[in-house]
Design an enzyme around this catalytic site. Sequence first.
Site, PDB file in Angstrom:
ATOM      1  N   LYS A 224      -4.605  -9.049   3.738  1.00 38.80           N
ATOM      2  CA  LYS A 224      -3.839  -8.710   2.585  1.00 38.80           C
ATOM      3  C   LYS A 224      -2.473  -8.157   2.889  1.00 38.80           C
ATOM      4  CE  LYS A 224      -3.493  -4.970   0.102  1.00 38.80           C
ATOM      5  NZ  LYS A 224      -1.769  -5.139  -0.041  1.00 38.80           N
TER       6      LYS A 224
ATOM      7  N   GLU B  12      -3.912   1.778  12.507  1.00 37.89           N
ATOM      8  CA  GLU B  12      -2.753   2.105  13.258  1.00 37.89           C
ATOM      9  C   GLU B  12      -1.683   2.713  12.012  1.00 37.89           C
ATOM     10  OE1 GLU B  12      -1.577   0.978  16.161  1.00 37.89           O
ATOM     11  OE2 GLU B  12      -2.865  -0.310  16.896  1.00 37.89           O
TER      12      GLU B  12
ATOM     13  N   CYS C  24       6.782   2.745  13.115  1.00 42.23           N
ATOM     14  CA  CYS C  24       5.998   3.505  13.419  1.00 42.23           C
ATOM     15  C   CYS C  24       6.370   4.236  14.813  1.00 42.23           C
ATOM     16  CB  CYS C  24       4.468   3.038  13.459  1.00 42.23           C
ATOM     17  SG  CYS C  24       4.298   1.840  14.349  1.00 42.23           S
TER      18      CYS C  24
ATOM     19  N   GLU D 277       6.720  12.336   8.931  1.00 45.31           N
ATOM     20  CA  GLU D 277       7.336  11.059   9.287  1.00 45.31           C
ATOM     21  C   GLU D 277       8.187  10.668   8.162  1.00 45.31           C
ATOM     22  OE1 GLU D 277       4.878   7.311   8.764  1.00 45.31           O
ATOM     23  OE2 GLU D 277       5.599   7.025  10.814  1.00 45.31           O
TER      24      GLU D 277
END
Length: 421
Positions: free
Chosen positions: A105, A180, A214, A315
Amino acid sequence: ILLHVADRIRSRIDELAHLETLDNGKAIRETRAQVNASADYFEYYGGWADKLEGHVVPVRGRFHTYTVYEPIGVCGQIIPWNSPLPQAAQKLAPALAAGCTMILKPAEQTPTTALILGEMLLEAGLPRGVVNILPGFGPTAGAALASHPGIDKVAFTGEVGTGQEILRASVDNLTKVTLELGGKAPNIVCDDADLDAAVRGTLFGIFAGAGQYCDAGPRLFVHSKIRDVFVDKLLKMTQKIRVGDPLDPATHVGSLTTQEQLEKVVRYVEHGQQEGAELIAGGEQPDVPQLAGGYFYLPTIFDRVKPGTRLAQEEIFGPVLSLLDYDDDEQLVTDANGTVYGLAAGIWTEDMRRALTLAERLKAGTVWINTFRQTQISASFGGYKMSGIGREKGLSGLEEYCEEKTVWVDLNDRGIGYFDD
Ligand code: NAI
Ligand code: MG
């Protein structure tokens, strides 16, 4: 088939890079490199497909005991919008090499190149039904994959909160999950570093892709002895970064991918100012008529950021660099490790004893010494702490798509003696 797919990707590099840039706004120089890297995944794992060997295990007694790797089964793979094609390749190629079938997806914001990749797999000879590309939204298509009893393994890349939901959804069926997730990598410049190299690496680490990686390096620790010289060089080079039309080969930094992401960056710049950090570069959208209405944001640097603040902890996933003070290595290790994340870290120093000692003490799945954001398909990648579970890339990434079966063969003619006396 995997090797053919690699060739096909490389033969359509211009078209795929163009589509990827239209979809997510990254500079074409970057998406071109990413299309190449996507081909690498198929080449690398295509090479593994006939090399994944089990072992003969030394055991007590007269037994022949061996292991075999079997495909884990049907995989649900869910990916984000920041690097659509390489993310798809990173999920599909190892699962195929292991012999799995899968439903991938793509992110709802950037589904285009994954669909083309699906076509290329069919053209290369993959039987229908082995790979299924399923565009859709997270709470519907994604959540269905995460909770379906027919799915043997879920591989997810995205935000921590979504990863937690996927892990919760896995409980009923005990589905295997690899995650992840996000990062907040420290980038450490020691007082004996090659400053010019460190400046270039720092800027590449946070501003390439407008910081939407990331493994970007948003937390910059600069030793107080070289601080002023370093910051001066850093600011000079930041002024040379060309933010602009993502399709122009001269552009260094394109736009952010979504309006939501732009708003998030704007919000964090406000937090930074409220928290007392000193804005020394950027902090706004470029004032250029051709870029008006786009999701562009200037490379932004905050000085005097305190370790406990939101700017230093959370983040942002955008072009925002925070400078933190650093005097001694002991305090540095505490501060550098002082977030919930543990995906990556960078160290700049000419003293290898110091570099390797820091590398040992930093809690991160990847550590770079005198470089930043280097990744290749053959080297495993993944997170400590809340940056994830499991590894992707390399042999470790392939093993995550396998079950290891142990087979015992009795070579005695006596059988088990337990009931004999
Ligand atoms: P996200 O978590 O919002 O979405 C990622 C994917 O999950 C999308 O396909 C989305 O549709 C799907 N999803 C959303 N809700 C779901 C649910 N309840 N169940 C199942 N699937 C669901 O992440 P986003 O915003 O797309 O990407 C940005 C994030 O990805 C950042 O936090 C970044 O750190 C992380 N990321 C991590 C990488 C790594 O390798 N560690 C690499 C790239 C991005
Ligand atoms: Mg999101």
